[in-house]
Design a protein around this motif. Structure first.
Motif, PDB file in Angstrom:
ATOM      1  N   ASP A   1     -19.442  10.119  11.914  1.00  0.00           N
ATOM      2  CA  ASP A   1     -20.671   9.467  12.359  1.00  0.00           C
ATOM      3  C   ASP A   1     -21.638   9.445  11.177  1.00  0.00           C
ATOM      4  N   ALA A   2     -21.794   8.270  10.554  1.00  0.00           N
ATOM      5  CA  ALA A   2     -22.566   8.166   9.320  1.00  0.00           C
ATOM      6  C   ALA A   2     -24.010   8.585   9.505  1.00  0.00           C
ATOM      7  N   GLU A   3     -24.619   8.154  10.601  1.00  0.00           N
ATOM      8  CA  GLU A   3     -26.034   8.472  10.803  1.00  0.00           C
ATOM      9  C   GLU A   3     -26.234   9.970  10.981  1.00  0.00           C
ATOM     10  N   ALA A   4     -25.338  10.598  11.743  1.00  0.00           N
ATOM     11  CA  ALA A   4     -25.450  12.045  11.951  1.00  0.00           C
ATOM     12  C   ALA A   4     -25.181  12.813  10.660  1.00  0.00           C
ATOM     13  N   ALA A   5     -24.317  12.261   9.803  1.00  0.00           N
ATOM     14  CA  ALA A   5     -23.923  12.974   8.580  1.00  0.00           C
ATOM     15  C   ALA A   5     -24.944  12.845   7.460  1.00  0.00           C
TER      16      ALA A   5
ATOM     17  N   ARG B   1     -26.630  15.216  -0.058  1.00  0.00           N
ATOM     18  CA  ARG B   1     -27.582  15.430  -1.137  1.00  0.00           C
ATOM     19  C   ARG B   1     -28.167  14.083  -1.551  1.00  0.00           C
ATOM     20  N   GLU B   2     -29.300  14.130  -2.214  1.00  0.00           N
ATOM     21  CA  GLU B   2     -29.967  12.899  -2.634  1.00  0.00           C
ATOM     22  C   GLU B   2     -29.072  12.048  -3.522  1.00  0.00           C
ATOM     23  N   GLU B   3     -28.310  12.678  -4.365  1.00  0.00           N
ATOM     24  CA  GLU B   3     -27.425  11.938  -5.285  1.00  0.00           C
ATOM     25  C   GLU B   3     -26.327  11.179  -4.556  1.00  0.00           C
ATOM     26  N   ASP B   4     -26.050  11.570  -3.280  1.00  0.00           N
ATOM     27  CA  ASP B   4     -24.973  10.939  -2.502  1.00  0.00           C
ATOM     28  C   ASP B   4     -25.513  10.014  -1.421  1.00  0.00           C
ATOM     29  N   ALA B   5     -26.765   9.583  -1.551  1.00  0.00           N
ATOM     30  CA  ALA B   5     -27.421   8.809  -0.496  1.00  0.00           C
ATOM     31  C   ALA B   5     -26.666   7.538  -0.147  1.00  0.00           C
ATOM     32  N   GLY B   6     -25.964   6.936  -1.089  1.00  0.00           N
ATOM     33  CA  GLY B   6     -25.250   5.688  -0.824  1.00  0.00           C
ATOM     34  C   GLY B   6     -23.820   5.858  -0.383  1.00  0.00           C
ATOM     35  N   PHE B   7     -23.418   7.062  -0.047  1.00  0.00           N
ATOM     36  CA  PHE B   7     -22.020   7.349   0.269  1.00  0.00           C
ATOM     37  C   PHE B   7     -21.493   6.487   1.401  1.00  0.00           C
ATOM     38  N   PHE B   8     -22.317   6.259   2.450  1.00  0.00           N
ATOM     39  CA  PHE B   8     -21.846   5.516   3.628  1.00  0.00           C
ATOM     40  C   PHE B   8     -22.207   4.024   3.566  1.00  0.00           C
ATOM     41  N   ASP B   9     -22.839   3.572   2.514  1.00  0.00           N
ATOM     42  CA  ASP B   9     -23.262   2.168   2.425  1.00  0.00           C
ATOM     43  C   ASP B   9     -22.060   1.241   2.200  1.00  0.00           C
TER      44      ASP B   9
ATOM     45  N   CYS C   1     -17.244  10.109  -3.513  1.00  0.00           N
ATOM     46  CA  CYS C   1     -17.009  11.484  -3.069  1.00  0.00           C
ATOM     47  C   CYS C   1     -18.351  12.165  -2.881  1.00  0.00           C
ATOM     48  N   ALA C   2     -18.523  12.808  -1.747  1.00  0.00           N
ATOM     49  CA  ALA C   2     -19.754  13.550  -1.459  1.00  0.00           C
ATOM     50  C   ALA C   2     -19.382  14.871  -0.812  1.00  0.00           C
ATOM     51  N   ALA C   3     -20.099  15.916  -1.140  1.00  0.00           N
ATOM     52  CA  ALA C   3     -19.920  17.209  -0.475  1.00  0.00           C
ATOM     53  C   ALA C   3     -20.775  17.209   0.791  1.00  0.00           C
ATOM     54  N   ILE C   4     -20.118  17.201   1.934  1.00  0.00           N
ATOM     55  CA  ILE C   4     -20.817  17.293   3.223  1.00  0.00           C
ATOM     56  C   ILE C   4     -20.593  18.708   3.728  1.00  0.00           C
ATOM     57  N   GLY C   5     -21.665  19.493   3.758  1.00  0.00           N
ATOM     58  CA  GLY C   5     -21.478  20.926   3.919  1.00  0.00           C
ATOM     59  C   GLY C   5     -20.782  21.423   2.662  1.00  0.00           C
ATOM     60  N   LYS C   6     -19.671  22.100   2.843  1.00  0.00           N
ATOM     61  CA  LYS C   6     -18.903  22.592   1.690  1.00  0.00           C
ATOM     62  C   LYS C   6     -17.697  21.717   1.382  1.00  0.00           C
TER      63      LYS C   6
ATOM     64  N   ASP D   1     -19.867  17.831  15.645  1.00  0.00           N
ATOM     65  CA  ASP D   1     -20.807  16.791  16.071  1.00  0.00           C
ATOM     66  C   ASP D   1     -20.741  15.557  15.179  1.00  0.00           C
ATOM     67  N   LEU D   2     -20.108  15.668  14.021  1.00  0.00           N
ATOM     68  CA  LEU D   2     -20.037  14.548  13.077  1.00  0.00           C
ATOM     69  C   LEU D   2     -18.766  13.736  13.220  1.00  0.00           C
ATOM     70  N   VAL D   3     -17.686  14.365  13.664  1.00  0.00           N
ATOM     71  CA  VAL D   3     -16.378  13.715  13.647  1.00  0.00           C
ATOM     72  C   VAL D   3     -16.148  12.951  14.943  1.00  0.00           C
ATOM     73  N   ILE D   4     -15.790  11.686  14.793  1.00  0.00           N
ATOM     74  CA  ILE D   4     -15.523  10.798  15.921  1.00  0.00           C
ATOM     75  C   ILE D   4     -14.020  10.736  16.159  1.00  0.00           C
ATOM     76  N   GLY D   5     -13.619  10.912  17.421  1.00  0.00           N
ATOM     77  CA  GLY D   5     -12.218  10.776  17.781  1.00  0.00           C
ATOM     78  C   GLY D   5     -11.536  12.045  18.216  1.00  0.00           C
TER      79      GLY D   5
END
Length: 399
Positions: free
Chosen positions: A382-386, A391-399, A8-13, A354-358
């Motif tokens: 879009d993982a790269e755009a997101a 936050r730094e603590e969520d850096a592995g969210f898309f790995d 779980c990661a907070a992207i924006g809010k 700009d982040l959501v695909i589809g």
């Protein structure tokens, strides 16, 4: 297939749930942007999910469903459920609505509760200008919803609006004011309704989000006073938002006292807590939120039960974000004839588009949304755009 991780990661809010599997498939779910603090509660379920088959959605949900509660804590369970359905649809190669029994409509009707300009004030002319702007938007919404009374700034800006305690700068979303409304406050609300209806006429329907916070006598008096304006509904007058109870008996007295439809349900968690509300026909319209009720399958069950009791269905969703939009589209495509429309959700920030695909370029046309035909819930990030918003603590969210 097995679940190998819950992230779980907070992207924006928005807290975003990502369930990862040993076959490379993943599922996404989204929590309302008003609940950015729920990340730890989502991750609380990690150990319960690891090793489970995500395509056995109900079996997985049986492990965690009892750990949710009324808004906001049902949101964590609900977003996990969305992510499970996302994986199940991808694994089967079909959109989720196919797994829920298939579509009964090719397009899904929506209404506008979130696309708005900030009002310049709380006078009748301000409300009239607000709905004029809303009805002129390119989506051509068939209906708009406006907040009044305790679901607006009226309680603060209208002198002596009510006789209860008024909280000043409570500091969190959903702080509740409550009390008997003054004659001045009552007449002010009526003037605002009249001003909005003069603009909208019968071209665009009007619903009012009212509370919670009303006392039953005021609610009955107001519902009767606005009968001649043919409102779509009065929402959450007695309970709603973050109120962790239902009060069906009071709602039934309100409903049977007026021809104005009475609506509630956005905060209610699980089918069990809709049971008395539906079976005693305590309201005319229910509005569960798929991101609070326990998920999309739970919402569908409640919709079918309401249909058998001639109660209408208009799901809540205003802050559910664009992934939340995918969940709403898929479940509402499958609902029975009591379905009216869902509340079109917005994201916390404009860059989400700009982040959501589809998503199609213009999602809403003439108040209708096309079904999403991609497998799963139909949308991705879009993982790269997101990554720039992690936050730094969520850096592995898309790995």
């Amino acid at each position: 297939m097995k679940i190998t991780d819950l992230r779980c990661a907070a992207i924006g809010k928005h807290p975003i749930v990502r369930i990862v599997t040993d076959e490379g498939l993943y599922g996404l779910g989204e929590v309302e942007f008003t609940k950015s603090y729920l990340k730890p509660w989502v991750l609380h379920f990690r150990e319960a999910l690891i090793g489970e088959d995500p395509t056995d959605v109900e079996r997985v949900m049986l492990k965690i469903r009892q750990r949710g509660s009324f808004k906001p804590y049902g949101a964590a369970v609900s977003a996990i459920e969305h992510a499970l359905w996302d994986i199940a649809g991808k694994a089967a190669g079909v959109p989720v609505y196919k797994l829920l029994g298939g579509k009964v409509r090719d397009k899904v009707r929506v209404y506008n509760g979130s696309i708005r300009q900030k009002r310049t004030g709380d006078r009748p002319e301000d409300y009239a200008a607000g709905v004029k702007w809303m009805m002129e938007q390119p989506q051509n919404f068939f209906m708009v919803k406006q907040g009044i009374s305790f679901h607006s700034n009226m309680k603060d800006t209208i002198e002596d609006f009510h006789y209860g305690v008024t909280q000043k700068k409570a500091g969190y979303h959903g702080a509740m004011d409550q009390g008997m409304i003054s004659e001045r406050g009552f007449n002010h609300m009526l003037d605002c309704v009249i001003a909005m209806k003069e603009v909208l006429g019968d071209k665009v329907s009007l619903a009012l989000d009212c509370g919670p916070g009303w006392m039953l006598p005021d609610a009955i008096k107001f519902a009767r006073a606005v009968e001649k304006y043919n409102l779509m509904w009065l929402e959450d007058m007695l309970t709603g938002d973050y109120v962790p109870w239902v009060n069906p008996q009071a709602y039934r007295e309100l409903t049977t006292s007026t021809s104005t439809p009475i609506h509630t349900g956005e905060q209610i968690y699980l089918r069990h807590n809709f049971k008395e509300l539906i079976e005693t026909q305590a309201v005319r319209v229910i509005g569960p939120d798929p991101a609070d009720i326990g998920g999309i399958a739970e919402l569908k069950w409640v919709a079918e039960h309401a249909y058998m009791h001639s109660i209408l269905m208009a799901p809540h969703g205003t802050a559910n974000g664009l992934l939340g939009l995918g969940a709403l589209i898929n479940v509402c495509a499958t609902l029975p004839a009591n379905y009216i429309a869902f509340e079109y959700p917005s994201a916390s920030d404009p860059w989400w588009e700009d982040l959501v695909i589809g998503l199609p370029p213009q999602i809403v046309k003439d108040s209708m949304v096309d079904l999403l035909e991609a497998p799963g819930l139909g949308l991705d990030i879009d993982a790269e755009a997101a990554r720039r918003y992690l936050r730094e603590e969520d850096a592995g969210f898309f790995d």
